[in-house]
Design a protein around this motif. Structure first.
Motif, mmCIF file in Angstrom:
data_model
loop_
_atom_site.group_PDB
_atom_site.id
_atom_site.type_symbol
_atom_site.label_atom_id
_atom_site.label_comp_id
_atom_site.label_asym_id
_atom_site.label_seq_id
_atom_site.Cartn_x
_atom_site.Cartn_y
_atom_site.Cartn_z
ATOM 1 N N MET A 181 0.837 -1.197 0.000
ATOM 2 C CA MET A 181 0.000 0.000 0.000
ATOM 3 C C MET A 181 0.879 1.257 0.000
ATOM 4 N N VAL A 182 1.950 1.233 0.801
ATOM 5 C CA VAL A 182 2.880 2.357 0.838
ATOM 6 C C VAL A 182 3.544 2.538 -0.527
ATOM 7 N N ARG A 183 3.970 1.427 -1.119
ATOM 8 C CA ARG A 183 4.635 1.492 -2.416
ATOM 9 C C ARG A 183 3.718 2.098 -3.475
ATOM 10 N N GLU A 184 2.472 1.675 -3.524
ATOM 11 C CA GLU A 184 1.535 2.200 -4.513
ATOM 12 C C GLU A 184 1.292 3.696 -4.305
ATOM 13 N N ALA A 185 1.211 4.121 -3.050
ATOM 14 C CA ALA A 185 0.984 5.536 -2.753
ATOM 15 C C ALA A 185 2.172 6.385 -3.194
ATOM 16 N N VAL A 186 3.384 5.900 -2.926
ATOM 17 C CA VAL A 186 4.586 6.640 -3.303
ATOM 18 C C VAL A 186 4.735 6.675 -4.820
ATOM 19 N N GLU A 187 4.469 5.567 -5.484
ATOM 20 C CA GLU A 187 4.544 5.533 -6.947
ATOM 21 C C GLU A 187 3.572 6.542 -7.565
ATOM 22 N N LYS A 188 2.379 6.629 -7.017
ATOM 23 C CA LYS A 188 1.382 7.570 -7.520
ATOM 24 C C LYS A 188 1.871 9.009 -7.367
ATOM 25 N N LYS A 189 2.461 9.319 -6.206
ATOM 26 C CA LYS A 189 2.994 10.659 -5.974
ATOM 27 C C LYS A 189 4.143 10.959 -6.945
ATOM 28 N N LEU A 198 4.299 13.913 -9.652
ATOM 29 C CA LEU A 198 5.350 14.927 -9.526
ATOM 30 C C LEU A 198 6.134 15.064 -10.824
ATOM 31 N N LYS A 199 6.375 13.961 -11.489
ATOM 32 C CA LYS A 199 7.075 13.989 -12.767
ATOM 33 C C LYS A 199 6.337 14.891 -13.753
ATOM 34 N N LYS A 200 5.011 14.763 -13.804
ATOM 35 C CA LYS A 200 4.209 15.587 -14.714
ATOM 36 C C LYS A 200 4.258 17.051 -14.311
ATOM 37 N N VAL A 201 4.149 17.313 -13.025
ATOM 38 C CA VAL A 201 4.137 18.696 -12.540
ATOM 39 C C VAL A 201 5.468 19.392 -12.830
ATOM 40 N N GLU A 202 6.572 18.676 -12.627
ATOM 41 C CA GLU A 202 7.898 19.272 -12.807
ATOM 42 C C GLU A 202 8.392 19.181 -14.252
ATOM 43 N N GLY A 203 7.630 18.496 -15.112
ATOM 44 C CA GLY A 203 8.001 18.391 -16.510
ATOM 45 C C GLY A 203 9.256 17.570 -16.749
ATOM 46 N N LYS A 204 9.494 16.568 -15.919
ATOM 47 C CA LYS A 204 10.678 15.733 -16.064
ATOM 48 C C LYS A 204 10.407 14.586 -17.024
ATOM 49 N N TYR A 205 11.466 14.143 -17.700
ATOM 50 C CA TYR A 205 11.333 13.004 -18.613
ATOM 51 C C TYR A 205 11.485 11.682 -17.871
ATOM 52 N N HIS A 206 11.952 11.765 -16.629
ATOM 53 C CA HIS A 206 12.215 10.537 -15.878
ATOM 54 C C HIS A 206 11.878 10.754 -14.406
ATOM 55 N N ALA A 207 11.359 9.719 -13.756
ATOM 56 C CA ALA A 207 11.104 9.767 -12.316
ATOM 57 C C ALA A 207 11.274 8.376 -11.747
ATOM 58 N N VAL A 208 11.925 8.289 -10.601
ATOM 59 C CA VAL A 208 12.034 7.015 -9.891
ATOM 60 C C VAL A 208 10.736 6.812 -9.126
ATOM 61 N N ALA A 209 10.048 5.731 -9.425
ATOM 62 C CA ALA A 209 8.770 5.461 -8.754
ATOM 63 C C ALA A 209 8.924 4.290 -7.785
ATOM 64 N N GLY A 210 8.999 3.081 -8.305
ATOM 65 C CA GLY A 210 9.125 1.919 -7.434
ATOM 66 C C GLY A 210 10.555 1.702 -6.986
ATOM 67 N N LYS A 237 28.541 13.667 -14.544
ATOM 68 C CA LYS A 237 27.301 12.901 -14.551
ATOM 69 C C LYS A 237 26.913 12.501 -13.132
ATOM 70 N N PHE A 238 27.904 12.153 -12.335
ATOM 71 C CA PHE A 238 27.673 11.804 -10.930
ATOM 72 C C PHE A 238 26.968 12.944 -10.194
ATOM 73 N N SER A 239 27.469 14.155 -10.373
ATOM 74 C CA SER A 239 26.875 15.329 -9.720
ATOM 75 C C SER A 239 25.445 15.560 -10.177
ATOM 76 N N GLU A 240 25.182 15.341 -11.468
ATOM 77 C CA GLU A 240 23.846 15.538 -12.007
ATOM 78 C C GLU A 240 22.882 14.466 -11.509
ATOM 79 N N VAL A 241 23.339 13.223 -11.450
ATOM 80 C CA VAL A 241 22.490 12.130 -10.975
ATOM 81 C C VAL A 241 22.095 12.343 -9.518
ATOM 82 N N LEU A 242 23.035 12.799 -8.700
ATOM 83 C CA LEU A 242 22.728 13.009 -7.277
ATOM 84 C C LEU A 242 21.698 14.116 -7.084
ATOM 85 N N LYS A 243 21.621 15.036 -8.026
ATOM 86 C CA LYS A 243 20.659 16.143 -7.914
ATOM 87 C C LYS A 243 19.255 15.727 -8.326
#
Length: 232
Positions: free
Chosen positions: A8-16, A20-32, A98-104
């Motif tokens: 249940m927690v996982r599904e809630a976080v994935e939904k958020k 958030l990806k859509k709101v921030e206009g990102k091409y990628h988001a870590v969900a699960g 790339k390391f610095s960008e990934v951490l951000k």
């Protein structure tokens, strides 16, 4: 906590995360993220679940302290590049740029509270950091997230981020635990636009001050900063 609640927690976080990806206009988001990255935290008989991305977990669990011990001169310099270089020297993933960008991007810890088999409304997100701020022609500093908070804390008498403040903690995880406690148990101050702050006393002289940003579309609270201030 049983598997059904974790799911249940996982599904809630994935939904958020997807929203958030859509709101921030990102091409990628870590969900699960793997269930092994979940931490169950009990504070004052209330139950919280911390959901960490892989890199966030590794850095907070071990790499940051290892970097701090091995390269102490890289901390407290006022330059985020020095801190990132120390971490990179412990775990040299990719090249340093790339390391610095990934951490951000998308390195986070979501915090949710469970009560009676249900997830409560207030969802907190602690990024490693949200962005860099240009200080001068050679220096950048962290803005938002845990690395911003760690500017005001130290480990074994050594700064944990870019500032020189000495407020020793047992580990970076202790700062995360304190953030959770202040957010869910502290006194909420009068909102300043989307900035919502919380405070909780330490003793008769000092208190913790937690700054968050509330993103209305996703209803996520993002951690901006944490520091110790004198009582008025």
């Amino acid at each position: 906590m049983n598997f059904q609640q974790l799911r249940m927690v996982r599904e809630a976080v994935e939904k958020k995360a997807v929203l958030l990806k859509k709101v921030e206009g990102k091409y990628h988001a870590v969900a699960g993220v793997p269930y092994s990255n979940y931490i169950i935290l009990q504070i004052r008989e209330r139950t919280f679940v911390l959901v960490q991305s892989n890199i966030f977990k590794v850095i907070i669990k071990s790499v940051l302290v290892m970097a701090n011990n091995k390269f102490p001169k890289n901390f407290g310099t006022g330059n985020s590049k020095d801190v990132l270089e120390a971490i990179y020297n412990i775990e040299p993933w990719w090249d340093i740029d790339k390391f610095s960008e990934v951490l951000k991007n998308e390195q986070f810890c979501y915090v949710v509270e469970i009560k009676g088999g249900e997830i409560l409304e207030n969802v907190l997100r602690i990024d490693l950091f949200r962005e860099y701020k240009q200080i001068n022609s050679v220096k950048n500093d962290f803005v938002g997230g845990l690395f911003h908070c760690l500017k005001h804390f130290s480990y074994n008498g050594k700064p944990l981020s870019t500032h020189k403040q000495i407020n020793d903690v047992k580990s970076p995880m202790n700062v995360i635990e304190k953030i959770v406690e202040i957010f869910y148990f502290g006194m909420q101050l009068k909102p300043n636009g989307k900035n919502i702050n919380f405070e909780i006393g330490i003793d008769e002289t000092y208190k913790y001050h937690l700054g968050t940003f509330f993103e209305e579309a996703t209803e996520i609270y993002f951690v901006n900063t944490l520091f110790i201030r004198k009582m008025k």
